[in-house]
Design a protein around this motif. Structure first.
Motif, mmCIF file in Angstrom:
data_model
loop_
_atom_site.group_PDB
_atom_site.id
_atom_site.type_symbol
_atom_site.label_atom_id
_atom_site.label_comp_id
_atom_site.label_asym_id
_atom_site.label_seq_id
_atom_site.Cartn_x
_atom_site.Cartn_y
_atom_site.Cartn_z
ATOM 1 N N TYR A 69 -24.310 15.156 43.618
ATOM 2 C CA TYR A 69 -23.863 16.299 44.311
ATOM 3 C C TYR A 69 -22.484 16.752 43.399
ATOM 4 C CZ TYR A 69 -20.657 18.315 47.866
ATOM 5 O OH TYR A 69 -19.867 19.185 48.503
ATOM 6 N N MET A 70 -21.814 15.750 42.736
ATOM 7 C CA MET A 70 -20.829 16.360 41.975
ATOM 8 C C MET A 70 -21.196 16.996 40.874
ATOM 9 S SD MET A 70 -18.081 15.160 43.673
ATOM 10 C CE MET A 70 -16.827 15.432 42.440
ATOM 11 N N THR A 71 -22.219 16.747 40.099
ATOM 12 C CA THR A 71 -22.558 17.586 38.779
ATOM 13 C C THR A 71 -23.456 18.631 39.154
ATOM 14 O OG1 THR A 71 -24.207 15.918 38.682
ATOM 15 C CG2 THR A 71 -22.436 15.417 37.865
ATOM 16 N N LYS A 72 -24.293 18.831 40.428
ATOM 17 C CA LYS A 72 -25.020 19.933 40.904
ATOM 18 C C LYS A 72 -24.414 21.153 40.738
ATOM 19 C CE LYS A 72 -28.189 21.603 44.328
ATOM 20 N NZ LYS A 72 -28.735 21.355 45.725
ATOM 21 N N GLU A 73 -24.769 22.220 40.365
ATOM 22 C CA GLU A 73 -24.003 23.510 40.065
ATOM 23 C C GLU A 73 -23.961 24.092 41.551
ATOM 24 O OE1 GLU A 73 -24.572 27.504 37.548
ATOM 25 O OE2 GLU A 73 -25.988 26.211 37.546
ATOM 26 N N LYS A 74 -22.871 24.495 41.718
ATOM 27 C CA LYS A 74 -22.522 24.986 43.031
ATOM 28 C C LYS A 74 -23.034 26.708 43.166
ATOM 29 C CE LYS A 74 -20.805 21.214 44.454
ATOM 30 N NZ LYS A 74 -20.851 20.469 43.297
ATOM 31 N N ILE A 75 -23.707 26.976 44.332
ATOM 32 C CA ILE A 75 -24.043 28.271 44.561
ATOM 33 C C ILE A 75 -22.526 29.203 44.865
ATOM 34 C CG2 ILE A 75 -25.470 29.907 45.891
ATOM 35 C CD1 ILE A 75 -27.598 27.587 46.419
ATOM 36 N N GLN A 76 -22.547 30.144 44.015
ATOM 37 C CA GLN A 76 -21.280 30.878 44.389
ATOM 38 C C GLN A 76 -21.688 32.291 44.624
ATOM 39 O OE1 GLN A 76 -19.847 30.786 40.066
ATOM 40 N NE2 GLN A 76 -18.191 29.732 40.806
ATOM 41 N N PHE A 77 -20.620 32.950 45.408
ATOM 42 C CA PHE A 77 -21.066 34.170 46.152
ATOM 43 C C PHE A 77 -20.202 35.345 45.434
ATOM 44 C CE2 PHE A 77 -17.460 32.808 48.827
ATOM 45 C CZ PHE A 77 -16.964 33.709 49.218
ATOM 46 N N TYR A 78 -20.613 36.739 45.776
ATOM 47 C CA TYR A 78 -19.830 37.922 45.304
ATOM 48 C C TYR A 78 -19.948 38.564 46.517
ATOM 49 C CZ TYR A 78 -18.911 42.073 43.082
ATOM 50 O OH TYR A 78 -18.626 43.428 42.713
ATOM 51 N N GLU A 79 -18.692 39.239 46.578
ATOM 52 C CA GLU A 79 -18.466 40.142 47.879
ATOM 53 C C GLU A 79 -18.558 41.639 47.342
ATOM 54 O OE1 GLU A 79 -15.198 39.829 50.961
ATOM 55 O OE2 GLU A 79 -14.387 41.361 49.700
ATOM 56 N N VAL A 80 -19.670 42.448 48.000
ATOM 57 C CA VAL A 80 -19.903 43.539 47.441
ATOM 58 C C VAL A 80 -18.724 44.686 47.754
ATOM 59 C CG1 VAL A 80 -21.605 45.476 47.837
ATOM 60 C CG2 VAL A 80 -22.237 43.123 48.358
ATOM 61 N N THR A 81 -18.556 45.498 46.769
ATOM 62 C CA THR A 81 -17.629 46.463 46.847
ATOM 63 C C THR A 81 -17.887 47.871 46.374
ATOM 64 O OG1 THR A 81 -16.935 45.927 44.626
ATOM 65 C CG2 THR A 81 -15.762 44.573 46.304
ATOM 66 N N ASP A 82 -17.063 48.659 46.874
ATOM 67 C CA ASP A 82 -17.295 50.043 46.365
ATOM 68 C C ASP A 82 -17.257 50.393 44.889
ATOM 69 O OD1 ASP A 82 -18.205 51.964 48.505
ATOM 70 O OD2 ASP A 82 -16.186 51.557 49.432
ATOM 71 N N GLY A 83 -17.705 50.789 44.162
ATOM 72 C CA GLY A 83 -17.659 51.017 42.546
ATOM 73 C C GLY A 83 -18.441 52.016 42.088
ATOM 74 N N SER A 84 -18.105 52.345 40.698
ATOM 75 C CA SER A 84 -18.726 53.251 40.131
ATOM 76 C C SER A 84 -18.962 52.881 38.426
ATOM 77 C CB SER A 84 -17.876 54.658 39.903
ATOM 78 O OG SER A 84 -16.591 54.476 39.266
ATOM 79 N N ILE A 85 -19.835 53.551 37.900
ATOM 80 C CA ILE A 85 -20.212 53.154 36.524
ATOM 81 C C ILE A 85 -20.276 54.531 35.602
ATOM 82 C CG2 ILE A 85 -22.032 52.588 34.585
ATOM 83 C CD1 ILE A 85 -22.699 50.375 36.704
ATOM 84 N N VAL A 86 -19.381 54.533 34.746
ATOM 85 C CA VAL A 86 -19.089 55.927 33.783
ATOM 86 C C VAL A 86 -19.753 55.731 32.549
ATOM 87 C CG1 VAL A 86 -17.496 57.277 32.854
ATOM 88 C CG2 VAL A 86 -16.709 55.953 34.687
ATOM 89 N N ASP A 87 -20.761 56.762 32.369
ATOM 90 C CA ASP A 87 -21.416 56.719 31.129
ATOM 91 C C ASP A 87 -20.533 57.184 30.340
ATOM 92 O OD1 ASP A 87 -23.276 56.583 29.289
ATOM 93 O OD2 ASP A 87 -24.756 58.216 30.229
#
Length: 470
Positions: free
Chosen positions: A42-60
């Motif tokens: 349990y201690m060495t198992k890689e934990k599942i992490q989450f990400y919170e979706v946000t507004d964003g943009s990508i500039v080319d």
């Protein structure tokens, strides 16, 4: 002879007791090892992490380094002496305004230096200006232009000495009245913005541009510092007489054609935290090569101390939801014609009518499904969900005898949503990509919304429906 009494002594089986003791210890050891292994896993198992979706943009964008061209007029000393400035770098001077003084005997310089010792010569505003100049250099620093370290050092030294002199102008005026002809104030012959860095590119025209101009290792800039002794003919300062300025830079043939078709380009200067529009044109340099030229009519003063500038041309900006690339995976789905969708008995659940076979014959049974995506032709349903529709099943169109055999499949890109505490696949449509993130379409049916929580690394999830312990 008396009968021997029976013995009340019970003989204990030492061998059996020893055996029981050893078995107990073995079981205890096994349980202990199991617990240690479980805790360790349990201690060495890689934990599942989450990400919170946000507004964003990508500039080319595309990055370039260009040379700044302006309408510059260099002014020279007409006599020898120690020089002191009245106008700071980047300030506008009108015709007849005092720019600097020449102290032919150096007496005033010595008196000013003596007077300034131990005094708080620099104001808070002066220090703020120096910090800003240094910060701009740090933001634009690169190993390829290390020589700029020395130019920046001299510029900062000159600015500091100028500020000291500016803060004692009243005293300087009193001294000047006592000095007579040995102390002269030089005024501006034309109006414009004053700069003290001389680099011999003041008269460079666009048609004279060549690859050699962009060799930063050969670039030098001379700055006459306040209090320095100068000889006649020494370049002292320059006046920039027009707010219009240009940036010339090397371009590829492909970029030249693309930029020319747009005419006006959005340009970002990261070191100055500035974004503005520039008129693009294609010119030919003295070496016969093509160069891009951006013309501006604002913000010239912010670049008055610079000859070379790093900038980005923003070709497009894609708005949407921002998610990490690592969160994206693919999943296979059955494709079912949209005309076959129907509602269950309660009129709330979406599903399809499936043919079922029994000893009594063939009948139709409503099967509820989860729809992951839909277009004008097909709905996408899960291939792996148990007790649902499988390949080879026949579906019956509502109010019709038309049948469709399940079997056509397609894959979708998506992420695992974990708002409910377990993984639910949600389809995405990628609009743009950077090194680490995707920008995906907003407001999609069966898609994501702002603030949704998704699995950061989709490769850690083996199947949909996985419970997430956070």
């Amino acid at each position: 002879m008396a009968k021997k009494k029976g013995s009340n002594v019970i003989h204990y089986n030492h061998r059996k007791a020893s055996m029981n003791f050893n078995i107990g210890m073995l079981i205890f050891a096994m349980i202990f090892i199991y617990l240690v292994f479980t805790v360790y896993s349990y201690m060495t198992k890689e934990k599942i992490q989450f990400y919170e979706v946000t507004d964003g943009s990508i500039v080319d964008d595309k990055s370039y380094t260009g040379i700044i061209l302006r309408q510059e007029t260099t002014q020279y000393a007409d006599s020898a002496g120690a020089i002191h400035y009245y106008v700071r770098e980047g300030k506008r001077a009108s015709v007849g305004m005092s720019i600097y003084s020449i102290d032919e005997r150096g007496t005033v310089s010595a008196l000013m230096e003596e007077q300034n010792q131990g005094a708080g010569a620099l104001t808070d505003r002066d220090i703020s200006d120096l910090k800003k100049q240094l910060n701009n250099y740090i933001l634009s620093y690169s190993d390829e232009s290390f020589d700029d370290v020395y130019n920046t050092r001299y510029a900062l030294e000159a600015m500091a000495l100028e500020y000291v002199n500016f803060n004692t102008l009243d005293t300087q005026g009193e001294m000047a009245a006592q000095m007579g002809n040995d102390f002269r104030q030089i005024t501006a012959p034309v109006s414009g913005v004053v700069s003290y860095g001389i680099d011999n590119f003041e008269t460079l025209a666009p048609a004279q541009i060549s690859e050699a101009v962009f060799d930063r290792s050969q670039y030098t800039k001379a700055i006459t510092r306040a209090g320095q002794w100068v000889e006649p003919g020494t370049p002292i300062y320059k006046v920039i007489t027009d707010d219009h300025w240009s940036v010339v830079f090397p371009v590829t043939e492909e970029d030249g054609v693309a930029f020319s078709s747009q005419g006006t380009l959005k340009v970002s200067f990261p070191a100055q935290n500035l974004t503005t529009n520039g008129a693009f044109s294609l010119i030919t340099g003295s070496d016969g090569k093509a160069y891009g030229k951006l013309d501006f009519n604002k913000y010239m003063v912010q670049f008055v101390s610079d000859r070379f500038v790093d900038f980005e041309i923003l070709t497009s900006v894609t708005e949407g939801l921002k998610i990490p690339i690592s969160a994206v995976t693919t999943k296979n789905f059955y494709l079912i014609p949209v005309d076959f969708l129907t509602k269950g008995g309660d009129g709330l659940e979406d599903g399809f009518n499936k043919e079922v076979y029994s000893e009594a014959g063939t009948s139709v049974e409503f099967v509820p499904v989860t729809i992951y995506f839909g277009n004008e032709e097909y709905y996408y349903i899960d291939c792996d969900k148990e007790d649902s529709i499988r390949a080879g099943d026949y579906l019956v169109r509502p109010d019709s005898q038309e049948r469709f055999q399940v079997g056509i499949t397609a894959s979708l890109q998506g992420v695992y949503n974990i708002n409910k505490g377990y993984t639910v696949f949600r389809q995405i449509e990628v609009l743009a990509q950077s090194d680490e993130f995707y920008t995906i379409r907003k407001n999609m049916s069966y898609g994501l919304s702002v603030y949704d929580h998704i699995v950061l690394n989709a490769s850690m999830i083996e199947a949909e429906g996985t419970l997430i312990y956070q």
